[in-house]
Scaffold this motif. Structure first.
Motif, PDB file in Angstrom:
ATOM      1  N   GLN A   3       0.837  -1.189   0.000  1.00  0.00           N
ATOM      2  CA  GLN A   3       0.000   0.000   0.000  1.00  0.00           C
ATOM      3  C   GLN A   3       0.880   1.251   0.000  1.00  0.00           C
ATOM      4  O   GLN A   3       1.831   1.340   0.754  1.00  0.00           O
ATOM      5  CB  GLN A   3      -0.912   0.013   1.232  1.00  0.00           C
ATOM      6  N   LYS A  91      -7.139   2.038  -5.347  1.00  0.00           N
ATOM      7  CA  LYS A  91      -8.267   1.406  -4.664  1.00  0.00           C
ATOM      8  C   LYS A  91      -9.014   2.518  -3.937  1.00  0.00           C
ATOM      9  O   LYS A  91      -8.394   3.368  -3.301  1.00  0.00           O
ATOM     10  CB  LYS A  91      -7.727   0.391  -3.659  1.00  0.00           C
ATOM     11  N   LYS A  93     -13.083   3.725  -2.014  1.00  0.00           N
ATOM     12  CA  LYS A  93     -14.362   3.308  -1.451  1.00  0.00           C
ATOM     13  C   LYS A  93     -15.394   4.383  -1.743  1.00  0.00           C
ATOM     14  O   LYS A  93     -15.084   5.569  -1.775  1.00  0.00           O
ATOM     15  CB  LYS A  93     -14.245   3.110   0.063  1.00  0.00           C
ATOM     16  N   GLU A 104     -16.136  -1.077  -2.488  1.00  0.00           N
ATOM     17  CA  GLU A 104     -14.783  -0.796  -2.982  1.00  0.00           C
ATOM     18  C   GLU A 104     -14.782  -0.834  -4.497  1.00  0.00           C
ATOM     19  O   GLU A 104     -15.552  -1.562  -5.112  1.00  0.00           O
ATOM     20  CB  GLU A 104     -13.790  -1.868  -2.496  1.00  0.00           C
ATOM     21  N   TYR A 106     -11.758  -0.205  -7.974  1.00  0.00           N
ATOM     22  CA  TYR A 106     -10.370  -0.014  -8.390  1.00  0.00           C
ATOM     23  C   TYR A 106     -10.349   0.642  -9.768  1.00  0.00           C
ATOM     24  O   TYR A 106     -11.222   0.387 -10.590  1.00  0.00           O
ATOM     25  CB  TYR A 106      -9.648  -1.361  -8.496  1.00  0.00           C
ATOM     26  N   ASP A 143      -4.154   3.376  -1.949  1.00  0.00           N
ATOM     27  CA  ASP A 143      -5.465   3.370  -1.302  1.00  0.00           C
ATOM     28  C   ASP A 143      -5.938   4.808  -1.140  1.00  0.00           C
ATOM     29  O   ASP A 143      -5.389   5.575  -0.353  1.00  0.00           O
ATOM     30  CB  ASP A 143      -5.390   2.670   0.058  1.00  0.00           C
TER      31      ASP A 143
END
Length: 165
Positions: A3, A91, A93, A104, A106, A143
């Protein structure tokens, strides 16, 4: 999967953009004989060509990328050329407007010409694409966290099944 902290691509320096993973971006001018329609797309092949991500382009972007990347004009005229493409997998949300549930999603993003930060390319990963990414280790996933204003993205538009249209 490692990450990395999220930073807007537009806020990154040229050096940061150029330090991203790279792939070959195949930029094509395509003609559909049946519909008599010309379209412009760019394709990024990842994971040893098992995953292909398509970016839709407009006509001008096809030529802007070629010009800013000093592509041989004869290749542009033939309708296909290849450039190096720094990209990242993000990624994020969102919250479904219909159900209120968190989901989620991507996407892959990059610039067609990193030095000039021109022609931003972005494409959501769906269905089997996500399955493939999860089956194989994909490095440097950024993220983004919760995206408060997700007007364009909702859980229904990021469905499990691929867009076959």
């Amino acid at each position: 999967m490692e990450q990395v902290e999220f930073k807007q691509l537009s806020e990154m320096s040229v050096e940061e953009i150029l330090s991203l993973e790279r792939g070959k971006l195949i930029v094509k001018q395509e003609y559909n004989e049946y519909r008599k329609i010309r379209s412009f797309n760019a394709y990024l092949n990842l994971l040893d060509d098992m995953l292909q991500v398509r970016f839709r382009l407009d006509r001008a972007s096809y030529f802007v990328i070629a010009k800013l990347r000093n592509v041989d004009p004869s290749l542009v005229a033939k309708g296909e050329y290849v450039v190096s493409f720094p990209y990242r997998l993000v990624k994020a949300k969102g919250i479904s407007k219909n159900t209120g549930k968190e989901f989620e999603y991507y996407y892959i993003e990059g610039f067609g010409s990193p030095k000039d930060k021109k022609v931003y390319l972005s494409s959501f990963l769906r269905g089997s694409q996500l399955d493939l990414v999860s089956c194989y280790s994909f490095n440097n996933i950024v993220d983004r966290g919760l995206v408060a204003d997700s007007e364009e993205v909702n859980s229904e538009s990021i469905s499990y099944f691929d867009d076959l249209g």
